[in-house]
Design an enzyme around this catalytic site. Structure first.
Site, mmCIF file in Angstrom:
data_model
loop_
_atom_site.group_PDB
_atom_site.id
_atom_site.type_symbol
_atom_site.label_atom_id
_atom_site.label_comp_id
_atom_site.label_asym_id
_atom_site.label_seq_id
_atom_site.Cartn_x
_atom_site.Cartn_y
_atom_site.Cartn_z
ATOM 1 N N LYS C 79 -0.069 -14.870 -5.261
ATOM 2 C CA LYS C 79 -0.704 -16.194 -5.197
ATOM 3 C C LYS C 79 -1.230 -16.509 -6.593
ATOM 4 O O LYS C 79 -1.744 -15.610 -7.282
ATOM 5 C CB LYS C 79 -1.843 -16.148 -4.178
ATOM 6 C CG LYS C 79 -2.530 -17.491 -3.938
ATOM 7 C CD LYS C 79 -3.624 -17.360 -2.861
ATOM 8 C CE LYS C 79 -4.304 -18.690 -2.563
ATOM 9 N NZ LYS C 79 -5.337 -18.572 -1.509
ATOM 10 N N SER C 154 -5.112 -21.982 2.205
ATOM 11 C CA SER C 154 -4.670 -22.330 0.877
ATOM 12 C C SER C 154 -3.509 -21.466 0.362
ATOM 13 O O SER C 154 -2.873 -21.822 -0.615
ATOM 14 C CB SER C 154 -5.839 -22.180 -0.103
ATOM 15 O OG SER C 154 -6.248 -20.826 -0.186
ATOM 16 N N SER C 178 -7.666 -18.746 4.743
ATOM 17 C CA SER C 178 -6.571 -19.109 3.835
ATOM 18 C C SER C 178 -5.388 -18.150 3.826
ATOM 19 O O SER C 178 -4.353 -18.468 3.256
ATOM 20 C CB SER C 178 -7.090 -19.268 2.410
ATOM 21 O OG SER C 178 -7.721 -20.514 2.254
#
Lengths: 98, 478, 488
Positions: C79, C154, C178
């Site tokens: 990420k 997210s 997330s």
């Protein structure tokens, strides 16, 4: 339950504290959004928390310390490679007047 | 109207750790700009603070020395404000629960009177960087080397009443942190700085007047001057019917005045809250007890001991104990020569004068404690006269070599007293022969003439004769 | 040599060990696939071909020396919230669109030490603030199951990349859901470990007391493997847990152990009130019951207060965590600032998107003088009540079973104009975040061809319990093996 007066959110003041230049034309809109969020948040005011200690951390334990040893070597060149503006090793900002 | 001023000081002490309070970068002074600011100090994305245990120990040590309550549980908070020398946009500090609670310190005034000043609290925080305003046209340069240097902020009660007391308090705090070896005490490098909260009120009035805060004063002298100016200014404002506004002011030493910092149209709201990157700081009473065992003899105890053990006057004892390097030097001299009176006289006299003249600290004295002790011993055993001793001191000073043997230098400079009876008797006999009239007067009881003869002998031996011995030889001739 | 898509980490590991292909082959295959198909979902912000091939080369050398771990040579994605030396780290923001971190996050370092190959950095909501991946400066991510839908957020880029077969594993971070919510919406397995289990150093902070990194993979087995290399005490993060768990090391080589006895699984009744697709969780429950597990209804009475509590705490922490982005030392700086004030305000206004500014304002407000006790302290007290609810439940049960999200994936723009409706996405994930507990989302069924996830929640530091149950469930079911493009 605590009553909180949220009727006068001062968006100019908050934006200034957060150093966010919010355009005048967006003030009403942003204020409305913030009021909605605060209203959502205020639902928690109905929870009875008498005698409850605040919990600042899920670990709820104590802090680990480090020994007083110089462990970092600094490469100024690397750190300043992406810097917006530097000169002679200094970071530059528009002249500050106290 | 008669006015009384009320003063409280916040002293920032840079703790003498090797590394920073929340990072492993070095704290040493004088590096190239930003060459000592690591990723944590720069507030790069994703980095985290990890607390330096030595900073904790030093804070505890200080707390114990002022008889304060040590809080076994304390919390680090974020103090939020934007400034370019504050990389994260917040300073990690302690707001609600400082590590050191209430304590006190005794200060001595010039007239010898003592006063107790209360300490409200002392807390740990990180220092900010430096802004350089005069190096780049239209720009401020930011150097973050100082960022993250551990600070102990010591907050006094508003117990101080005059600028003299304020500087005495600042000096006493300086003495103390040097004794505890938690700060190098170098004011010129900013190792100790203070903010002064000043207000005035009519004599007899109970409540405090509105106060102003004078920021960043970095010398004992400036504390006095800044406060004096500010007291005068406030009285002028009040007497001409004005009111004092709470504000932050800066002292300008060149103009000898304080001036208002930035306009106050916008009031910063620091939004203190517990730093979620740091869990609460908790340690045991056992750690505190262990640190208590390492506390050195404190200035008051040392002064009392000097009076008791060495028979020093209150004034001399206070002066010699006021600075750790000075008292260490003094004790090193006494330990070797066993003559505290001479040690005191030399250190407070010639050594201080030479150091002052050359703007040196005692720790950098070209004459070592060992050398001074031998010098005193040679005075005691009458190898030296007070006059040759001074010449020797000057010689040692100029050599500036702690390896230099004192006795070798005495020979080299030919300073030893002439105590050879035969040689001195010869000189005396020659003098009597050359000055029969004066000798006759001496014989007839004119004791003043003894001085004449001794003086002449001293002159002829370039001051190296032992005056006592010369005296005896002349008397024997009568 | 063909590298089959949707191969598990374990299978790749075995194939590498058997010499069926090299890491360079495997990495090339991944890179080609990503370069070709990334436009379908926009899962990657950075594709790191050169960096990856260098790592693959070294992994192959490492293996030749007989010095391989089960992860050596395996391509993964990070990420874009994790700092990676030598690669761009943007956090999905214009503010950091030019930022190269001069250091690795500890998670990245640990995985590098295990020999993984980083093929790229995945898209995400800006500064991890969002539940749909629509707030990214680099554009939204599409859900591989239906490109008109969001992947969740997210960690939406990571979830979509894993679901779409671009990588077998991607790292994610979870502050209020997330990892788990996008895992559920994309049909992958995602673990939010116990707070403190994985170092936060070098992971760009959103809300420090809640942020926790975790793996996103296509099975519990692979999740366990990743966890064992990501976890561990880090002296650079004083909030990381200083503990040794034997099972955590064993799992890397021996896999997830079989449960030797049935457990008691709690069903928090507050999570099932008006649950839209309750029948899917009930079916999963029936499946688990076949292994002898007992079920027990429990109550977590403060569940409703979790979202407001979370938004107070997360926004407050975020509002000051984001103060460092000031245009002075790195990151976006506005053109020709006329004063310091102008520099700050324009740089931040231009560098941050709307949702980020909204949270900064919210956090600034709740921390302000006069509101601090009513909001921040109040929220911390409720946080304790919520943590206590879980502690009480775990006196009676070994783990909890709950839905991950209220709905399957929703349309792009569906909630974008209504932040508060978006916040409700986190209804079932936020309480565990506040309590710092481990929670795993595993695929457990489909509605209208869209994956649905369930959460297994464990007591602090008992990721082993939930991984064991999940592995058992995945032995008996194939929900986690379904892929977009096949008929469900």
């Amino acid at each position: 339950m605590t009553d909180i007066d949220n009727s006068n959110i001062n968006i100019t003041h908050l934006a200034r504290l957060g150093r966010l230049a919010i355009a005048e034309s967006n003030h009403a809109n942003t204020t409305q959004e913030l009021e909605n969020i605060i209203a959502m948040i205020d639902a928690m005011q109905s929870v009875n928390t008498d005698g409850i200690e605040p919990l600042s951390h899920p670990l709820d334990s104590e802090q680990l310390l480090r020994a007083d040893v110089v462990s970092e070597s600094v490469s100024r060149e690397t750190f300043q490679k992406d810097a917006p503006r530097t000169e002679d090793g200094y970071y530059l900002v528009p002249r500050v007047v106290d | 109207m008669n006015w009384e001023s009320v003063i409280g000081l916040e002293i920032h002490v840079q703790l003498a750790t090797n590394s920073k309070i929340f990072s492993g970068a070095s704290t040493s002074y004088g590096a190239e700009p930003n060459a000592q600011a690591c990723a944590v100090d720069l507030g790069l994305p994703g980095v985290l603070p990890v607390l330096n245990e030595r900073a904790i120990e030093m804070a505890i040590k200080f707390g114990l020395a002022i008889g304060a309550k040590i809080n076994l549980h304390s919390v680090f908070d974020r103090k939020n404000y934007f400034y370019p020398d504050l990389p994260k946009g917040y300073q990690i500090s302690q707001f609600e629960t400082p590590i050191v609670g209430e304590g006190s310190i005794v200060i001595a005034l010039e007239d010898g009177q003592e006063r107790t000043v209360g300490i409200t609290r002392a807390h740990l925080e990180e220092d900010a960087g430096k802004s350089i305003h005069d190096l780049f046209p239209g720009q401020t340069g930011i150097d973050l080397n100082r960022t993250g240097t551990p600070l102990l902020e010591i907050v006094s009660e508003p117990d101080i009443r005059t600028s003299k007391e304020a500087s005495a308090y600042f000096r006493q705090m300086h003495t103390l942190v040097r004794y505890l070896q938690i700060c190098d005490g170098n004011l010129a490098q900013g190792s100790m700085r203070c903010d002064a909260n000043v207000s005035v009120r009519p004599y007899g009035q109970e409540e405090f007047g509105e106060r102003t805060e004078i920021k960043n004063i970095n010398s004992f002298r400036f504390v006095e001057r800044a406060i004096d100016y500010e007291i005068g200014r406030q009285i002028d404002v009040l007497e001409s019917g004005g009111i004092i506004e709470r504000e932050t002011r800066l002292f300008d030493p060149d103009r000898d005045e304080t001036r208002s910092m930035r306009s106050k149209e916008f009031s910063e709201d620091y939004r203190y809250f517990p730093d979620p990157d740091l869990l609460p700081l908790t340690f045991s009473q056992a750690l505190v007890d262990k640190i208590a065992l390492t506390l050195p003899e404190l200035p008051d105890a040392k002064r009392a001991r000097y009076i008791e053990e060495f028979g020093l006057s209150e004034y001399d004892a206070r002066s010699l104990s006021a600075d750790l390097d000075r008292s260490d030097y003094f004790e090193a001299v006494v330990n070797t020569c066993n003559n505290s009176k001479q040690a005191t006289n030399w250190i407070m006299g010639d050594l201080s004068a030479y150091l002052n003249r050359n703007n040196l600290e005692i720790s950098a004295s070209p004459v070592s404690a060992q050398q001074l002790a031998v010098l005193i011993s040679r005075l005691d055993d009458q190898t030296l006269s007070s006059k040759t001793a001074k010449a020797l001191f000057d010689g040692l000073w100029n050599k500036a070599d702690s390896e230099q043997s004192v006795d070798d230098l005495i020979s080299e400079m030919n300073l030893a007293q002439v105590s050879d009876d035969g040689e001195l008797t010869g000189i005396v006999e020659q003098l009597i022969a050359d000055n029969p009239g004066q000798f006759e007067e001496l014989r007839n009881g004119k004791d003043k003439m003894l001085g004449f003869f001794v003086g002449q002998v001293m002159k002829m031996t370039q001051g190296k004769a032992n005056p006592q011995q010369v005296n005896e030889i002349i008397r024997a001739k009568l | 040599m063909a590298v089959e898509k949707f191969t598990s980490l374990r299978d790749m590991s075995a194939a590498l060990a058997a010499g069926e292909y090299s890491s360079v082959d495997l990495t090339n295959a991944h890179l080609d696939d990503i370069e070709q198909r990334n436009t379908n979902t926009n899962s990657f912000i950075t594709i790191a071909r050169e960096h990856a091939l260098n790592q693959a080369q070294r992994a192959d050398e490492q293996r030749a020396k007989g010095d391989a771990t089960p992860l050596t040579g395996i391509p993964i994605a990070h990420k874009d919230i994790f700092c990676t030396e030598g690669l761009l780290t943007t956090c999905g923001s214009k503010m950091l669109s030019n930022f190269h971190a001069p250091y690795n996050a500890t998670v990245v370092d640990r995985l590098n030490a295990a020999g993984v190959v980083t093929v790229g950095k995945t898209n995400m909501d800006e500064f991890a603030m969002g539940s749909s991946n629509e707030t990214s400066f680099f554009g939204p991510v599409a859900n591989p199951w239906d490109r008109s839908l969001v992947p969740g957020g997210s960690s939406g880029g990571s979830a979509a990349a894993v679901a779409d077969g671009l990588v077998a594993c991607a790292t994610g971070t979870d502050t209020g859901g997330s990892i788990r919510q996008p895992a559920a919406l994309c049909g992958v397995t995602g673990l939010k470990p116990t707070y403190g289990r994985i170092s936060r150093y070098g992971m760009i902070a959103f809300a420090s007391s809640l942020d926790q990194a975790g793996p996103m993979t296509r099975s519990a087995e692979d999740t366990g493997l990743m966890l064992s290399y990501m976890a561990g005490f880090d002296p650079r993060d004083s909030t990381s847990a200083n503990r040794e768990d034997e099972w955590l090391r064993a799992i890397a080589h021996q896999g997830i152990p079989k449960l030797d006895q049935p457990l008691t699984i709690g069903l928090p009744k507050e999570y099932f009130d008006n649950l839209a697709n309750a029948q899917i969780i009930e079916a999963a429950q029936a499946e688990l019951a076949k292994n002898g597990h007992k079920f027990k209804e429990v109550s977590l009475p403060h569940t409703k207060a979790a979202i407001p509590t979370y938004y107070v705490l997360a926004s407050a922490e975020a509002s000051t965590n984001l103060s460092r982005y000031d245009g002075v030392r790195y990151g976006h700086r506005c053109e020709n600032p006329t004063s310091l004030q102008d520099l700050y305000e324009r740089s931040r206004n231009e560098g941050f998107g709307e949702e980020v500014k909204r949270r900064i304002l919210t956090g600034t407000y709740t921390l302000s003088v006069g509101y601090f006790d009513a909001y921040y302290i109040k929220a911390q007290k409720i946080r304790r009540l919520i943590a206590n609810d879980f502690s009480k439940a775990f006196e009676e049960v070994d783990l909890l079973l709950a839905p991950t999200c209220p709905t399957p994936a929703f349309s792009l723009n569906e909630h974008a104009k209504d932040p508060i409706a978006m916040y409700q996405q986190d209804l079932y994930t936020v309480p565990t975040s506040l309590a710092g507990l481990p929670a795993l989302s595993v695929p457990c069924g489909f509605v209208n061809n869209l994956p649905i996830g369930m959460q297994l929640i464990g007591p602090a530091f008992r990721e082993d319990t939930i991984l064991c149950v999940a592995a058992q469930f995945q032995q008996a079911t194939d929900w986690h093996k379904r892929h977009p493009g096949e008929s469900a």
